[in-house]
Design a protein around this motif. Structure first.
Motif, short mmCIF file in Angstrom:
data_model
loop_
_atom_site.label_atom_id
_atom_site.label_comp_id
_atom_site.label_asym_id
_atom_site.label_seq_id
_atom_site.Cartn_x
_atom_site.Cartn_y
_atom_site.Cartn_z
N LEU A 465 50.93 37.79 18.55
CA LEU A 465 50.34 38.71 19.52
C LEU A 465 49.98 40.00 18.80
O LEU A 465 50.54 40.32 17.76
CB LEU A 465 51.34 39.01 20.64
N PRO A 466 49.02 40.75 19.35
CA PRO A 466 48.72 42.07 18.77
C PRO A 466 49.99 42.91 18.69
O PRO A 466 50.89 42.78 19.52
CB PRO A 466 47.72 42.67 19.75
N GLN A 467 50.09 43.75 17.65
CA GLN A 467 51.27 44.55 17.40
C GLN A 467 51.73 45.29 18.66
O GLN A 467 50.96 46.00 19.31
CB GLN A 467 50.98 45.58 16.30
N GLY A 468 53.02 45.10 18.99
CA GLY A 468 53.60 45.82 20.13
C GLY A 468 53.24 45.25 21.49
O GLY A 468 53.65 45.81 22.52
N LYS A 469 52.49 44.17 21.54
CA LYS A 469 52.06 43.59 22.82
C LYS A 469 53.04 42.51 23.29
O LYS A 469 53.69 41.84 22.50
CB LYS A 469 50.66 42.99 22.69
N ARG A 470 53.09 42.34 24.61
CA ARG A 470 53.82 41.25 25.24
C ARG A 470 52.90 40.55 26.23
O ARG A 470 51.92 41.14 26.69
CB ARG A 470 55.05 41.77 26.01
N VAL A 471 53.21 39.31 26.53
CA VAL A 471 52.46 38.58 27.54
C VAL A 471 53.06 38.90 28.91
O VAL A 471 54.28 38.84 29.09
CB VAL A 471 52.53 37.05 27.30
N GLU A 472 52.21 39.28 29.85
CA GLU A 472 52.67 39.49 31.22
C GLU A 472 52.74 38.14 31.92
O GLU A 472 51.71 37.59 32.31
CB GLU A 472 51.72 40.44 31.97
N VAL A 473 53.94 37.61 32.05
CA VAL A 473 54.09 36.28 32.65
C VAL A 473 54.19 36.43 34.17
O VAL A 473 55.26 36.36 34.76
CB VAL A 473 55.31 35.54 32.08
N GLU A 474 53.03 36.64 34.78
CA GLU A 474 52.96 36.78 36.24
C GLU A 474 52.29 35.55 36.83
O GLU A 474 51.39 34.97 36.23
CB GLU A 474 52.16 38.02 36.62
N GLU A 475 52.76 35.19 38.02
CA GLU A 475 52.25 33.98 38.67
C GLU A 475 51.17 34.32 39.70
O GLU A 475 51.25 35.33 40.39
CB GLU A 475 53.40 33.26 39.39
N LYS A 476 50.20 33.44 39.80
CA LYS A 476 49.16 33.55 40.83
C LYS A 476 49.28 32.32 41.72
O LYS A 476 49.19 31.19 41.27
CB LYS A 476 47.77 33.60 40.19
N LEU A 481 50.81 26.89 40.98
CA LEU A 481 51.00 28.23 40.45
C LEU A 481 50.32 28.34 39.10
O LEU A 481 50.46 27.45 38.25
CB LEU A 481 52.48 28.54 40.29
N LYS A 482 49.59 29.43 38.88
CA LYS A 482 48.87 29.63 37.63
C LYS A 482 49.34 30.91 36.97
O LYS A 482 49.88 31.81 37.63
CB LYS A 482 47.36 29.75 37.90
N LEU A 483 49.13 30.99 35.67
CA LEU A 483 49.37 32.24 34.96
C LEU A 483 48.28 33.22 35.38
O LEU A 483 47.09 32.92 35.29
CB LEU A 483 49.33 31.99 33.45
N LYS A 484 48.71 34.39 35.84
CA LYS A 484 47.76 35.34 36.43
C LYS A 484 46.82 35.94 35.40
O LYS A 484 45.63 36.16 35.67
CB LYS A 484 48.53 36.45 37.14
N ASN A 485 47.32 36.24 34.21
CA ASN A 485 46.53 36.93 33.19
C ASN A 485 46.13 35.98 32.06
O ASN A 485 46.86 35.03 31.75
CB ASN A 485 47.33 38.11 32.62
N PRO A 486 45.00 36.21 31.40
CA PRO A 486 44.59 35.36 30.27
C PRO A 486 45.65 35.37 29.18
O PRO A 486 46.28 36.40 28.90
CB PRO A 486 43.29 36.02 29.79
#
Length: 502
Positions: A465-476, A481-486
């Motif tokens: 992942l880009p330095q210092g980034k995390r994946v926002e594991v939010e549900e839609k 149920l889908k991963l909300k963010n790309p």
């Protein structure tokens, strides 16, 4: 006391006694629930994320409660104990699925295995799927069809890794699963030059049908109005359904031409279904629409489920490099870095299996399974559940019960190394594929596809992942149920021989 007063007193006492006796004989009440409005009931108060909204209501009204969705009574269950009463104790009574107006259009009038009512014909369809189409023996014959599509995705990702480019991993997983499933359905039929055309058409139709199946429909809330199709959703569904039907016709025609020309065929599901259709067996008695309805089930069910499990798993692993590293160490021990993962390795990868199980616990893809519809009025947990009501089992909430699962919101595959939870619906605290007669018939196929592709993505690449980034594991919320963010990440080559990516 004159005669008239005496008569009035006796009449009053008799009335009170009659009412009391009647109340003692009365059936148990409906479950509790929030107040609604006249005619529309609780519809105006529904929130978009129904799985979390229903969990909040359960905190107030208990593990089984009711909602009036227009004229339709809905019963919501959020505990494993009540789910057991429905899916095991009263399994036959609740063996029908609730059928939507748009679903009937989409599924050839409800003749598919998902919507067919419980009975001899449904049992025949299930037996065909379990024993002839989705059996382990049949899945073994289609290993190469699945492998070829997965390796195509690996080649694309390797090209991106060589130039250090980030990729939309969710899109690539979608295309991979889409093509894997198409290969399993009719991979031995479609010629190479037709692949991209058929694939693009397939993708467009699936997206349109899924969107329509998700839209709230007046016809479902007020069944008496369904003939008028006031929102035009059934009419809109006819167009993509007809196009998919024509696509099926083209593929089936091609398959029949191959039969006449005695060319070598693939080991795909269409071949099996057409053979079953042509068998002179009164117990089977499939026609062409039955074949296409079963194909439609596999298209809509197989893609959504496998795609979102893999995507959620990779999103969680990108945030937990320690878990990803442990999985990759297991892969190095079992497979090594000098060859590629094969499906034959999967049974030797318990930690990869634990990752899949934990993903299905924390991010239940079908949060309510498919709503059930009782065939007769019955009593569950001391409450009356009327015939033909719509029963939601909030498995998403059951999977996050803090009384059962330690730190339930934490992604921790280790919990499945110490316990014997399986996918067979025997433990009502863990029901990723349902339970009872209506347990998902595609369970074995889903398990193979998901495990093989998670293992391949982790074995072939490191992911950054880009330095210092995390994946926002939010549900839609949706049908699934889908991963909300790309899901954006950069692949890095891991294998020792560059030729392994070819």
């Amino acid at each position: 006391m004159d005669h008239l007063d005496y008569v009035l007193v006796v009449t009053a006492l008799s009335s009170v006694l009659w009412l009391y006796t009647k109340s003692k004989r009365r059936s148990p009440p409906l479950p509790p629930g929030p107040w609604g409005l006249p005619i529309v009931g609780n519809l105006p108060f529904l929130k978009p994320d129904l799985h979390t909204y229903f969990l909040d209501l359960a905190k107030t009204h208990g593990p089984i409660f009711k909602l009036w969705l227009g004229a339709k009574l809905a019963i919501v269950v959020t505990s494993s104990e009540v789910a057991r009463e429905i899916l095991k104790t009263n399994d036959v009574i609740f063996a029908n699925h609730d059928v939507t107006a748009v679903g009937m259009v989409n599924m050839y009038g409800g003749i598919d295995i998902v919507l067919s009512p419980y009975g001899p014909r449904w049992r025949m369809l299930r037996k065909l799927c379990v024993n002839k189409i989705l059996s382990n023996a049949r899945l073994d014959l289609s290993v190469n069809l699945r492998r070829g599509e997965t390796r195509r995705t690996v080649r694309y990702l390797a090209d991106q890794a060589r130039v250090g480019s980030p990729v939309n991993l969710g899109e690539q997983i979608f295309l991979m699963i889409l093509n894997v499933l198409r290969q399993m359905l009719w991979g031995g039929t479609v010629e190479e030059e037709e692949r991209e055309i058929v694939g693009a058409e397939f993708l467009e139709l699936i997206t349109e049908m899924s969107d329509l199946l998700m839209k709230p429909n007046i016809s479902d809330f007020f069944p008496a109005l369904s003939r008028f199709d006031l929102q035009g959703l059934a009419k809109r569904m006819r167009d993509p359904t007809l196009k998919m039907d024509r696509l099926f016709d083209r593929v089936i025609k091609k398959r029949l031409e191959m039969d006449r020309e005695s060319e070598k065929k693939g080991e795909d599901f269409l071949e099996v279904l057409l053979k079953l259709k042509d068998e002179e067996d009164d117990k089977t008695n499939l026609n062409l629409n039955d074949v296409k309805a079963l194909l439609m089930d596999m298209v809509l069910g197989g893609i959504e489920t496998s795609l979102h499990i893999i995507e959620f798993a990779m999103a969680e692993l990108l945030n937990r490099p320690d878990i990803m590293k442990r999985a990759q160490q297991e892969l190095e021990k079992v497979v090594g870095k000098d060859k590629v993962v094969e499906e034959s390795h999967i049974s030797k990868l318990p930690y990869i299996l634990a990752i899949m199980k934990e993903t299905l616990r924390l991010h239940m893809v079908a949060p309510f399974l498919i709503p059930h519809r009782p065939s007769q009025t019955t009593v569950v947990s001391g409450f009356t559940i009327p015939k033909d009501s719509k029963v939601f089992i909030n498995v998403w909430a059951i999977h996050r019960n803090p009384n059962v699962w330690e730190n339930p919101l934490e992604f921790d595959p280790d919990r499945f190394l110490d316990k014997s939870y399986d996918f067979n619906g025997n433990d009502f605290n863990y029901l990723p594929f349902g339970s009872g007669r209506r347990i998902c018939v595609g369970m074995a196929m889903g398990e193979r596809v998901v495990l093989y592709n998670i293992a391949t993505l982790l074995h072939s690449f490191a992911w950054k992942l880009p330095q210092g980034k995390r994946v926002e594991v939010e549900e839609k919320f949706g049908i699934a149920l889908k991963l909300k963010n790309p899901l954006i990440a950069t692949p890095v080559l891991r294998l020792s021989d560059p030729n392994l990516y070819l």
